[in-house]
Design a protein around this motif. Structure first.
Motif, short mmCIF file in Angstrom:
data_model
loop_
_atom_site.label_atom_id
_atom_site.label_comp_id
_atom_site.label_asym_id
_atom_site.label_seq_id
_atom_site.Cartn_x
_atom_site.Cartn_y
_atom_site.Cartn_z
N ASP A 170 14.63 -9.39 16.25
CA ASP A 170 16.05 -9.07 16.54
C ASP A 170 16.12 -9.35 18.15
O ASP A 170 15.70 -8.65 18.94
CB ASP A 170 16.67 -7.75 16.07
N HIS A 208 23.60 -2.52 15.10
CA HIS A 208 23.10 -2.94 16.62
C HIS A 208 23.53 -1.72 17.77
O HIS A 208 24.63 -1.81 18.18
CB HIS A 208 23.79 -4.29 17.15
N HIS A 229 17.94 -0.34 18.60
CA HIS A 229 17.20 -1.21 19.66
C HIS A 229 16.71 0.01 20.77
O HIS A 229 17.55 0.41 21.54
CB HIS A 229 18.03 -2.17 20.23
N GLY A 268 21.45 -10.69 18.76
CA GLY A 268 22.45 -9.90 19.13
C GLY A 268 23.31 -10.34 20.21
O GLY A 268 22.96 -11.13 21.15
#
Length: 349
Positions: A165, A14, A75, A198
Motif C-alpha cells: 500500500d 486509509h 498506516h 493512497g
C-alpha cells in the motif's frame, strides 16, 4: 417516513491512527507550506505526545466502532527516529478490539525509506512485529529514487508474501510515472488486486492521453485507489475511474493530528465529504459514495463478512433511503459484527 435501514459495516481504507490526538489534550499545530514541513511537524508532534499510541488510537477505534466502522487499514509510522513503538502500539490495539473490528497494519515509512538510514531494516523487522503490509511513499517526488524505492517495497512484499500500500501524492508526469511503474511491477509479480495506491493525486489531473493510459494500467493491474476527499486535495473523477474499471475505496487519512485539526472516526461523515467533493446529486451518485465507504473497502481488504450485513457486519440507521444517509449523516442506533450487536446508540456493547 423514516424506517430502519441496514448497511454493510463501514471500512476506513486509509487512516493514520497512530498520529491522532484523539482522546488526548488539544493539539496546537504549526503552519506548514510543503509536504516536508508537514512531515517535520508530524515527527516533532509524535515525539512530544504524552499519551501513548495505545491510548490515542484506542480512543479513535472505539469511536469508529460505535459509528459503524468494522474494518480499518491503518498506516502506522516507523523509522530510526521512533523505532517500532508505533507498530507495537497499533498491534496491541488491533488485538484488544479484534472481536469488534478488523485492523490491517501497514508499515508506513513516513519519514523516508532509502533517504532515512536504517529504515529499510526496520521495515523488514516491522513485518515480523505486528505489520501485515508493506508501505511506501512518493518513490520519486519525495525519495528521489523511483526504482530503488519500489525495489525495496515490492522486494519485501514478494519475499514475505505480503500486500503493498503506497502513498503517491505527486501529480503530473512524476505521479504518472510512479503509478505506471507500480502497475507494471504489480503485474510482473502476479500481485493483481493486492496493491493499493493512497491519494493518487495525479489521477485527478486534467484529462489527457497520459491520464487515460495511466488509468488503463491501474485497471489492468487491479490496483485499488484509496481517496480521502480531504480539504483542497485533489479528488478523482469517479465516473472517469469507473469508465476505465478502476477500483476505488475511501479513508479518512489523518484524524485530528499534526497535519490537520479536522476529521472524525465516522466513515458516514467521510462518505458525505466524498459526495460533496464529487458533486453527487442523484440517488445513484450518493449511494455510490456509500458503497465505496463500505462494500468496496471490504473487497479491498479481503473481508467477505462485511458483504452480508444481516449475518455479517452492519450498521442500522433511521432513514427513508440509502442516499439520504449520505446527506443527513445520522448516528447508527445499532452496530453488529457477525450478526451480534457490538455497539448501540454511540456506545460499545
Amino acid at each position: 417516513m423514516s424506517q430502519p435501514l441496514i448497511v454493510p459495516g463501514f471500512v476506513n481504507a486509509h487512516v493514520h491512527p497512530d498520529k491522532t490526538s484523539f482522546g488526548s489534550t488539544w493539539l496546537h499545530r504549526k503552519p506548514a507550506h510543503s509536504l516536508k514541513d508537514l512531515i517535520s511537524n508530524d515527527l516533532e508532534t509524535q515525539l512530544a505526545y504524552a499519551d501513548s499510541v495505545e491510548t490515542r488510537m484506542g480512543a479513535l477505534v472505539q469511536d469508529a466502532i460505535a459509528s459503524g466502522v468494522t474494518a480499518m487499514r491503518a498506516h502506522v509510522d516507523f523509522g530510526p527516529q521512533i523505532g517500532l513503538k508505533n507498530i507495537h502500539g497499533a498491534a496491541a490495539v488491533a488485538e484488544k478490539y479484534k472481536e469488534m473490528i478488523d485492523i490491517q497494519i501497514v508499515a508506513f515509512p513516513q519519514f523516508g525509506l532509502l533517504s532515512n538510514p536504517g529504515a529499510v531494516d526496520l521495515l523488514e523487522a516491522a513485518l515480523g512485529e505486528g505489520a501485515q503490509l508493506v508501505g511506501g511513499i512518493d518513490p520519486e517526488g519525495l525519495e528521489q529514487d523511483l526504482h530503488g524505492h519500489l525495489d525495496v517495497v515490492f522486494g519485501l512484499a514478494e519475499k514475505y508474501g505480503r500486500r503493498a500500500d503506497i502513498h503517491v501524492h505527486d501529480t503530473g508526469e512524476v505521479g504518472y510515472r510512479e503509478i505506471q511503474e507500480i502497475a507494471r511491477r504489480t503485474q510482473a509479480l502476479g500481485m493483481n488486486g493486492q496493491v493499493t495506491i493512497g491519494h493518487a493525486f495525479a489521477l485527478a489531473d486534467a484529462p489527457s492521453a497520459e491520464l487515460e493510459r495511466t488509468l488503463d494500467a491501474v485497471a489492468e493491474a487491479g490496483i485499488w485507489i484509496a481517496t480521502c476527499a480531504l480539504g483542497s486535495d485533489p479528488v478523482p473523477d469517479l465516473d472517469l475511474l469507473a469508465k476505465h474499471g478502476v477500483n476505488v475505496d475511501l479513508g479518512t487519512d489523518g484524524v485530528r493530528d499534526a497535519w490537520s485539526p479536522f476529521g472524525t472516526a465516522s466513515m458516514m461523515d467521510r462518505a458525505h465529504l466524498l459526495a460533496y467533493r464529487t458533486n453527487a446529486i442523484t440517488d445513484e451518485q450518493l449511494e455510490r459514495c456509500l458503497d465505496i465507504a463500505t462494500i468496496e473497502g471490504a473487497k479491498m481488504m479481503g473481508i467477505d463478512r462485511v458483504l452480508n450485513p444481516v449475518q455479517g457486519d452492519g450498521a442500522y440507521f433511521e432513514a427513508e433511503h440509502r442516499a439520504q444517509l449520505v446527506v443527513d449523516r445520522p448516528a447508527a442506533y445499532q452496530v453488529v459484527r457477525g450478526g451480534v450487536q457490538i455497539a448501540a446508540n454511540g456506545r460499545l456493547s
